[in-house]
Write a protein that holds these residues in place. Sequence first.
Motif, PDB file in Angstrom:
ATOM      1  N   VAL A   8       0.841  -1.208   0.000  1.00 50.12           N
ATOM      2  CA  VAL A   8       0.000   0.000   0.000  1.00 50.12           C
ATOM      3  C   VAL A   8       0.874   1.255   0.000  1.00 50.12           C
ATOM      4  O   VAL A   8       0.621   2.201  -0.753  1.00 50.12           O
ATOM      5  CB  VAL A   8      -0.965  -0.005   1.211  1.00 50.12           C
ATOM      6  CG1 VAL A   8      -1.729   1.295   1.307  1.00 50.12           C
ATOM      7  CG2 VAL A   8      -1.927  -1.177   1.113  1.00 50.12           C
ATOM      8  N   ALA A   9       1.917   1.278   0.821  1.00 46.15           N
ATOM      9  CA  ALA A   9       2.818   2.429   0.862  1.00 46.15           C
ATOM     10  C   ALA A   9       3.572   2.568  -0.458  1.00 46.15           C
ATOM     11  O   ALA A   9       3.759   3.680  -0.965  1.00 46.15           O
ATOM     12  CB  ALA A   9       3.792   2.300   2.029  1.00 46.15           C
ATOM     13  N   ARG A  12       1.343   4.169  -2.985  1.00 46.19           N
ATOM     14  CA  ARG A  12       1.122   5.591  -2.679  1.00 46.19           C
ATOM     15  C   ARG A  12       2.336   6.424  -3.070  1.00 46.19           C
ATOM     16  O   ARG A  12       2.204   7.477  -3.694  1.00 46.19           O
ATOM     17  CB  ARG A  12       0.793   5.746  -1.196  1.00 46.19           C
ATOM     18  CG  ARG A  12       0.378   7.128  -0.805  1.00 46.19           C
ATOM     19  CD  ARG A  12      -0.902   7.529  -1.536  1.00 46.19           C
ATOM     20  NE  ARG A  12      -1.475   8.679  -0.902  1.00 46.19           N
ATOM     21  CZ  ARG A  12      -2.743   8.949  -0.843  1.00 46.19           C
ATOM     22  NH1 ARG A  12      -3.609   8.137  -1.410  1.00 46.19           N
ATOM     23  NH2 ARG A  12      -3.192  10.008  -0.258  1.00 46.19           N
ATOM     24  N   ARG A  15       2.643   6.699  -6.821  1.00 48.35           N
ATOM     25  CA  ARG A  15       1.674   7.656  -7.348  1.00 48.35           C
ATOM     26  C   ARG A  15       2.127   9.101  -7.086  1.00 48.35           C
ATOM     27  O   ARG A  15       2.071   9.944  -7.977  1.00 48.35           O
ATOM     28  CB  ARG A  15       0.300   7.391  -6.745  1.00 48.35           C
ATOM     29  CG  ARG A  15      -0.824   8.175  -7.385  1.00 48.35           C
ATOM     30  CD  ARG A  15      -2.228   7.724  -6.978  1.00 48.35           C
ATOM     31  NE  ARG A  15      -2.385   7.332  -5.585  1.00 48.35           N
ATOM     32  CZ  ARG A  15      -2.611   6.081  -5.168  1.00 48.35           C
ATOM     33  NH1 ARG A  15      -2.709   5.084  -6.026  1.00 48.35           N
ATOM     34  NH2 ARG A  15      -2.751   5.827  -3.890  1.00 48.35           N
ATOM     35  N   PHE A  16       2.604   9.384  -5.849  1.00 45.39           N
ATOM     36  CA  PHE A  16       3.099  10.734  -5.521  1.00 45.39           C
ATOM     37  C   PHE A  16       4.238  11.134  -6.456  1.00 45.39           C
ATOM     38  O   PHE A  16       4.268  12.252  -6.972  1.00 45.39           O
ATOM     39  CB  PHE A  16       3.618  10.806  -4.082  1.00 45.39           C
ATOM     40  CG  PHE A  16       2.560  10.908  -3.014  1.00 45.39           C
ATOM     41  CD1 PHE A  16       1.334  11.490  -3.230  1.00 45.39           C
ATOM     42  CD2 PHE A  16       2.833  10.420  -1.737  1.00 45.39           C
ATOM     43  CE1 PHE A  16       0.381  11.584  -2.228  1.00 45.39           C
ATOM     44  CE2 PHE A  16       1.899  10.512  -0.724  1.00 45.39           C
ATOM     45  CZ  PHE A  16       0.672  11.097  -0.978  1.00 45.39           C
ATOM     46  N   PHE A  79       1.053   2.629   4.835  1.00 49.80           N
ATOM     47  CA  PHE A  79       0.187   3.781   4.584  1.00 49.80           C
ATOM     48  C   PHE A  79      -1.248   3.344   4.796  1.00 49.80           C
ATOM     49  O   PHE A  79      -1.660   2.280   4.344  1.00 49.80           O
ATOM     50  CB  PHE A  79       0.353   4.299   3.148  1.00 49.80           C
ATOM     51  CG  PHE A  79      -0.361   5.584   2.895  1.00 49.80           C
ATOM     52  CD1 PHE A  79       0.223   6.795   3.212  1.00 49.80           C
ATOM     53  CD2 PHE A  79      -1.640   5.592   2.362  1.00 49.80           C
ATOM     54  CE1 PHE A  79      -0.441   7.983   2.992  1.00 49.80           C
ATOM     55  CE2 PHE A  79      -2.311   6.771   2.139  1.00 49.80           C
ATOM     56  CZ  PHE A  79      -1.704   7.974   2.458  1.00 49.80           C
ATOM     57  N   GLU A  86      -5.463   9.953   6.281  1.00 46.32           N
ATOM     58  CA  GLU A  86      -4.568   8.893   5.859  1.00 46.32           C
ATOM     59  C   GLU A  86      -3.140   9.376   6.059  1.00 46.32           C
ATOM     60  O   GLU A  86      -2.845  10.549   5.850  1.00 46.32           O
ATOM     61  CB  GLU A  86      -4.791   8.548   4.391  1.00 46.32           C
ATOM     62  CG  GLU A  86      -6.138   7.923   4.118  1.00 46.32           C
ATOM     63  CD  GLU A  86      -6.320   7.596   2.650  1.00 46.32           C
ATOM     64  OE1 GLU A  86      -6.872   6.532   2.359  1.00 46.32           O
ATOM     65  OE2 GLU A  86      -5.899   8.404   1.792  1.00 46.32           O
ATOM     66  N   THR A  87      -2.254   8.455   6.448  1.00 47.59           N
ATOM     67  CA  THR A  87      -0.882   8.848   6.724  1.00 47.59           C
ATOM     68  C   THR A  87       0.051   7.653   6.635  1.00 47.59           C
ATOM     69  O   THR A  87      -0.387   6.504   6.635  1.00 47.59           O
ATOM     70  CB  THR A  87      -0.780   9.496   8.125  1.00 47.59           C
ATOM     71  OG1 THR A  87       0.518  10.039   8.301  1.00 47.59           O
ATOM     72  CG2 THR A  87      -1.085   8.499   9.223  1.00 47.59           C
TER      73      THR A  87
END
Length: 112
Positions: A8-9, A12, A15-16, A79, A86-87
């Motif tokens: 998941v991280a 993310r 994508r960033f 994440f 969300e963090t």
Amino acid sequence: MAIHLTPVAHARVQRFVAQTPGALGLRFGVERTGCSGWGHVTDLAREQREGDTVFEQEGVRIFVDAASLALVDGTEIDFGKHGLGETFTFKNPNATAECGCGESFTTDEDHR
């Protein structure tokens, strides 16, 4: 030595980085903060700095400065939902204690 992103991280961060022109990967480290002493810090890396160690996981690069490396080595970055937002969350094997809110940590080195 390693820093590991959960799936998941990883998605993310990927994508960033893809959405941010000039981003090279994730910058990960610590700074003095909070009740206990150290807080994890994440940002997008826009340059490789002198002394950085660079880890790569399935095409995602993670940049760690030399001063932070011993304090974050072996950390798993995840994440997900945290409260209303969300963090990133961290499983850091070097942390020997956390403050009550979980925002900062100490290590054995801090007690010497």
